[in-house]
Design a protein around this motif. Sequence first.
Motif, PDB file in Angstrom:
ATOM      1  N   THR A   1      41.241  45.320  36.825  1.00 57.79           N
ATOM      2  CA  THR A   1      40.376  44.217  36.451  1.00 57.79           C
ATOM      3  C   THR A   1      41.104  43.264  35.513  1.00 57.79           C
ATOM      4  OG1 THR A   1      38.373  45.523  36.701  1.00 57.79           O
ATOM      5  CG2 THR A   1      38.243  43.614  35.256  1.00 57.79           C
ATOM      6  N   PRO A  57      44.395  41.721  34.177  1.00 55.23           N
ATOM      7  CA  PRO A  57      45.805  41.598  34.551  1.00 55.23           C
ATOM      8  C   PRO A  57      46.771  41.900  33.407  1.00 55.23           C
ATOM      9  CG  PRO A  57      44.760  39.441  34.416  1.00 55.23           C
ATOM     10  CD  PRO A  57      43.674  40.452  34.275  1.00 55.23           C
ATOM     11  N   THR A  95      48.727  46.505  32.509  1.00 57.03           N
ATOM     12  CA  THR A  95      49.513  46.850  33.699  1.00 57.03           C
ATOM     13  C   THR A  95      50.008  48.285  33.696  1.00 57.03           C
ATOM     14  OG1 THR A  95      51.454  45.989  32.583  1.00 57.03           O
ATOM     15  CG2 THR A  95      50.287  44.481  34.053  1.00 57.03           C
ATOM     16  N   PHE A 102      36.109  53.276  40.817  1.00 56.51           N
ATOM     17  CA  PHE A 102      35.956  52.450  42.018  1.00 56.51           C
ATOM     18  C   PHE A 102      35.026  51.251  41.855  1.00 56.51           C
ATOM     19  CE2 PHE A 102      37.303  56.584  43.747  1.00 56.51           C
ATOM     20  CZ  PHE A 102      38.453  56.154  44.383  1.00 56.51           C
ATOM     21  N   ARG A 103      34.327  51.167  40.734  1.00 56.59           N
ATOM     22  CA  ARG A 103      33.520  49.969  40.499  1.00 56.59           C
ATOM     23  C   ARG A 103      34.190  49.085  39.464  1.00 56.59           C
ATOM     24  NH1 ARG A 103      27.994  51.469  41.632  1.00 56.59           N
ATOM     25  NH2 ARG A 103      27.937  51.499  43.903  1.00 56.59           N
ATOM     26  N   PHE A 104      34.625  49.753  38.356  1.00 57.83           N
ATOM     27  CA  PHE A 104      35.225  48.966  37.270  1.00 57.83           C
ATOM     28  C   PHE A 104      36.747  48.915  37.394  1.00 57.83           C
ATOM     29  CE2 PHE A 104      31.546  50.829  34.530  1.00 57.83           C
ATOM     30  CZ  PHE A 104      30.639  50.122  35.292  1.00 57.83           C
ATOM     31  N   TRP A 105      37.305  49.718  38.273  1.00 58.44           N
ATOM     32  CA  TRP A 105      38.753  49.780  38.500  1.00 58.44           C
ATOM     33  C   TRP A 105      39.516  50.077  37.216  1.00 58.44           C
ATOM     34  CZ3 TRP A 105      39.352  50.206  43.521  1.00 58.44           C
ATOM     35  CH2 TRP A 105      38.457  49.564  44.355  1.00 58.44           C
ATOM     36  N   THR A 131      53.637  49.814  38.243  1.00 61.78           N
ATOM     37  CA  THR A 131      52.534  49.562  39.150  1.00 61.78           C
ATOM     38  C   THR A 131      52.879  48.381  40.028  1.00 61.78           C
ATOM     39  OG1 THR A 131      51.118  50.229  37.369  1.00 61.78           O
ATOM     40  CG2 THR A 131      50.077  49.100  39.208  1.00 61.78           C
ATOM     41  N   GLN A 150      52.918  45.081  41.520  1.00 61.25           N
ATOM     42  CA  GLN A 150      52.279  43.832  41.128  1.00 61.25           C
ATOM     43  C   GLN A 150      52.213  42.898  42.329  1.00 61.25           C
ATOM     44  OE1 GLN A 150      50.950  43.162  38.028  1.00 61.25           O
ATOM     45  NE2 GLN A 150      51.327  45.354  37.863  1.00 61.25           N
ATOM     46  N   MET A 172      35.502  47.569  49.855  1.00 63.25           N
ATOM     47  CA  MET A 172      36.185  47.222  48.614  1.00 63.25           C
ATOM     48  C   MET A 172      37.364  48.153  48.344  1.00 63.25           C
ATOM     49  SD  MET A 172      34.960  44.537  47.775  1.00 63.25           S
ATOM     50  CE  MET A 172      36.174  44.456  46.465  1.00 63.25           C
ATOM     51  N   THR A 173      37.186  49.431  48.666  1.00 61.71           N
ATOM     52  CA  THR A 173      38.275  50.384  48.442  1.00 61.71           C
ATOM     53  C   THR A 173      39.460  50.055  49.343  1.00 61.71           C
ATOM     54  OG1 THR A 173      36.581  52.027  47.962  1.00 61.71           O
ATOM     55  CG2 THR A 173      38.800  52.847  48.310  1.00 61.71           C
ATOM     56  N   GLN A 192      41.149  46.818  48.067  1.00 57.98           N
ATOM     57  CA  GLN A 192      41.862  47.032  46.808  1.00 57.98           C
ATOM     58  C   GLN A 192      43.146  47.822  47.037  1.00 57.98           C
ATOM     59  OE1 GLN A 192      40.656  45.603  43.902  1.00 57.98           O
ATOM     60  NE2 GLN A 192      42.703  46.096  43.172  1.00 57.98           N
ATOM     61  N   GLN A 250      46.774  46.410  46.143  1.00 53.91           N
ATOM     62  CA  GLN A 250      47.515  47.075  45.077  1.00 53.91           C
ATOM     63  C   GLN A 250      48.848  47.621  45.575  1.00 53.91           C
ATOM     64  OE1 GLN A 250      45.380  46.501  42.573  1.00 53.91           O
ATOM     65  NE2 GLN A 250      47.106  46.815  41.196  1.00 53.91           N
ATOM     66  N   ARG A 309      37.924  38.617  39.507  1.00 53.04           N
ATOM     67  CA  ARG A 309      38.836  39.731  39.246  1.00 53.04           C
ATOM     68  C   ARG A 309      40.112  39.600  40.089  1.00 53.04           C
ATOM     69  NH1 ARG A 309      39.679  44.690  41.451  1.00 53.04           N
ATOM     70  NH2 ARG A 309      38.062  44.430  43.031  1.00 53.04           N
ATOM     71  N   GLU A 325      42.238  36.522  38.940  1.00 51.31           N
ATOM     72  CA  GLU A 325      42.884  36.804  37.655  1.00 51.31           C
ATOM     73  C   GLU A 325      44.090  37.725  37.822  1.00 51.31           C
ATOM     74  OE1 GLU A 325      42.503  35.646  34.689  1.00 51.31           O
ATOM     75  OE2 GLU A 325      40.755  34.378  35.028  1.00 51.31           O
ATOM     76  N   ASN A 326      44.037  38.553  38.857  1.00 48.55           N
ATOM     77  CA  ASN A 326      45.159  39.464  39.114  1.00 48.55           C
ATOM     78  C   ASN A 326      46.134  38.919  40.155  1.00 48.55           C
ATOM     79  OD1 ASN A 326      44.831  42.287  37.668  1.00 48.55           O
ATOM     80  ND2 ASN A 326      42.775  41.559  38.161  1.00 48.55           N
ATOM     81  N   ALA A 353      36.083  38.554  35.557  1.00 48.48           N
ATOM     82  CA  ALA A 353      36.796  39.715  36.096  1.00 48.48           C
ATOM     83  C   ALA A 353      35.990  40.995  35.888  1.00 48.48           C
ATOM     84  CB  ALA A 353      38.163  39.830  35.422  1.00 48.48           C
ATOM     85  N   GLU A 354      35.207  41.034  34.811  1.00 43.60           N
ATOM     86  CA  GLU A 354      34.439  42.250  34.492  1.00 43.60           C
ATOM     87  C   GLU A 354      33.060  42.224  35.154  1.00 43.60           C
ATOM     88  OE1 GLU A 354      35.632  40.072  32.362  1.00 43.60           O
ATOM     89  OE2 GLU A 354      37.104  41.040  31.052  1.00 43.60           O
ATOM     90  N   SER A 404      31.635  43.696  37.723  1.00 43.08           N
ATOM     91  CA  SER A 404      30.991  44.976  38.067  1.00 43.08           C
ATOM     92  C   SER A 404      30.441  45.675  36.834  1.00 43.08           C
ATOM     93  CB  SER A 404      31.984  45.901  38.764  1.00 43.08           C
ATOM     94  OG  SER A 404      32.280  45.414  40.030  1.00 43.08           O
ATOM     95  N   GLU A 405      31.206  45.644  35.748  1.00 39.82           N
ATOM     96  CA  GLU A 405      30.734  46.286  34.514  1.00 39.82           C
ATOM     97  C   GLU A 405      29.496  45.574  33.987  1.00 39.82           C
ATOM     98  OE1 GLU A 405      35.043  46.287  33.264  1.00 39.82           O
ATOM     99  OE2 GLU A 405      34.175  47.672  31.800  1.00 39.82           O
TER     100      GLU A 405
END
Lengths: 293, 469
Positions: free
Chosen positions: A45, A47, A50, A259-262, B26, B28, B99-100, B103, B107, B125, B128-129, B429-430, B432-433
């Motif tokens: 979520t 960036p 990392t 899986f929701r908030f990553w 990771t 990018q 979504m999985t 993602q 990724q 989200r 931003e990434n 970006a947040e 879902s939260e």
Amino acid sequence: MDWDDIKAGFPSYSFLLPAVFVALLVSFMPLMYLIGLSFTDLSFTDPARTGAFVGVENYLKLASDDQFWNSVRITLILMFLAVPIQLVLGLAVALLLNQLQSASRVITSLLMIPMTIAPITTGLAWRFMLNNEFGLLPYLMRAVGILGPDPLLGTPGTALPTILAIQIWMWTPFMALIMLAGLRSLPVEPMEAALIDGAKPWQVLRDITIPLMKPVMLVAVLLRGIDIFQIFDEVFILTGGGPGDATDVLMIFSFREIFRFWEMGYGAAVALTMALISLAGTLIVYRFVRPNW
Amino acid sequence: MFMRKLWTGISVLVLLSVVVAGCAGTPQPAEPEEAVPTSEPAEMEEPTEAEEAPEVARQVRIVAEAVPPTAALEEIAPQFTDDTGVDVVIESYPFEDLMTKVQLDLQTEQGLYDLVSLPYSELGRLVENDQLLPLSFCLDDTDLQSSGFDQDDILPGLWQAASYYQGEPYGVPSNAAVMFMWYRQDLFENSAEQDAFEEEYGYPLAIPESWDQYRDTAEFFTRSAGQTLAGETLDSDFYGVVLAGKRHKAMVEEYLNYLWSFGGNVLDTNGNVVINSPEAVDATEFFLSLFAYAPPGATDYTWDEVTVAFQQEQVALGLQWNDQTFAVEDPDQSQVAGKMGFSAPPVKEEAAASFGGWTWVIPATSTNPEDACMMMTWISSPEAEEQLVAAGAIPSLASTYELPDVASDPAMIATGDALAVANSLTKVAEFSEMSDAIALNISQAIIGEVSSDEAIQALDEDLREIFGQ
């Protein structure tokens, strides 16, 4: 062990290598990766995060996360209620089946049906059956006067007991099968001797059968305990953790973080903590319960 | 001794491999600038003889939610292949799986997908990434676009809400989902009910235009089994309103209708948390008050059960998505087909409708962005959209709304009205939260664990923690 011993022994050890390799590949390496991940701030979520090393920050956050502790509480309630009930019912069914020599094969096959259905399918089927307005079960329960107008899954007081009941329905046959296998492996001589000496059937059960069955019961309790600790599909389909946070079990909490908030780093810490709690529970059962048996 | 050394060696090797893998970092996403195509589209070029020899099949891989319009797209996609020579492969999954998959692809930079349909809530989200291509490369170059595409034809407000992030387009709308009011038209037209309502409330029965009127109407139509409704004796209880009350995204989206209409908001335009307001408390109080006139099971309802409650002739009113109207108007699966009416949600302080649109986007990892652009613009052409709308899709082009079948469809008219006042959560970006925090706290108020005021205060605290305010 010197080199000659090694050379002599190597061919036999070499047979283990494929299994060791597979075990490392599918179990050990992901676990190591998970452990490493849990000490990072990796997020899909944000960036800026990392995967930098953050020490035990995720674990400190977890320790002060009220939702996490609520999930631990709910999962433990479910486990401590479901497993003993399944054990008692499973033993009772197994004792009954053990007496029904001819019909036991058919009944055993029927008993396996609930656990052969995928949990996600079970969840969907129960969701239809529990629909407050159109579902069969609320209709029948109201017909006999044991359910009011409130929905079983939409009310905090009944949502968790409903999931508990589904767990018992689904997994008691598993317990029964293990118990039945255990019962059939017991020596018959002690029981026969006790009966000849005038013991009543319930005395044979209490003083001979159950003590002899304890190792089997221990395995069954551990398997079910670990399994219910990871309960997800049925809860996800039936309540999604609600109403409020009444059924927010640990796997739902973990799923949400990952899986929701990553939140991959934090999610790894949650998963690892769950594994540690599960391991601790297993060790406690082995170390403290088993010797007393 | 040997075995101990052997195992130590294996352990070190494994640890080393893990550490090496960790040091690789990771994955990018590629810089958008690198991935933005600069060359002319291949189908516009005249191939030279040297180039003709090894012909590689061109392909666009699409992934979208498993819904009827996606199935319809799969049916018409061969037309695109015939026109362009580009093969189209479409994968469809339920939302969570979608979504999985997306993602994972982004990724790991596998570049599996060239065109993806996503809810607008994911846009912030992913941008931003740096995981989506800005669409300017496609919109600025007509050679990359399908010949029927006209960007001026896309409804501007819808396009902004679904596909723009910080003033820049990242896609075009793929589903103009918006909530509006569903109601039983036949009940509102019944003269006996009209008389009874006016006698009881002192004003004529009409399609609710205010939330107070909405609640009165919900109360009025709530009847027990044995009572009469529109001249018929009821076999079972009938409810004035249906609500999505489960701790679920569906409940959040319904709740937002009330929140915005009452003048409240979650974040202001600068991203500040502003939920803790009297308007938000009033909106929550109002939402909770409706449960008295809803099926008791509504605390466990999502959009699926809302639709079923209408189909089973059990409720008079409700807020529901426009892309579900086909299910309630289909006589094979609905007892109220032909009896329904649709209109924009009622109003308190402001007119508002909860927006839940989806957008086509091109991942930064796409290996074929030119053809993805061609496909995206082809889907958004009037010819393709007309075919998709026939299969249940919601139009996003102004010209489609002018087609006779669409212009006369009550659900489409209501869609237009609702889109005109549509509101959406800020694409942070947040997201879902934020959505989960709303779901948890409002759910606790619904089941009576906290009051409306306490729920809003707790939500305020949760949101401030999420956004670090």
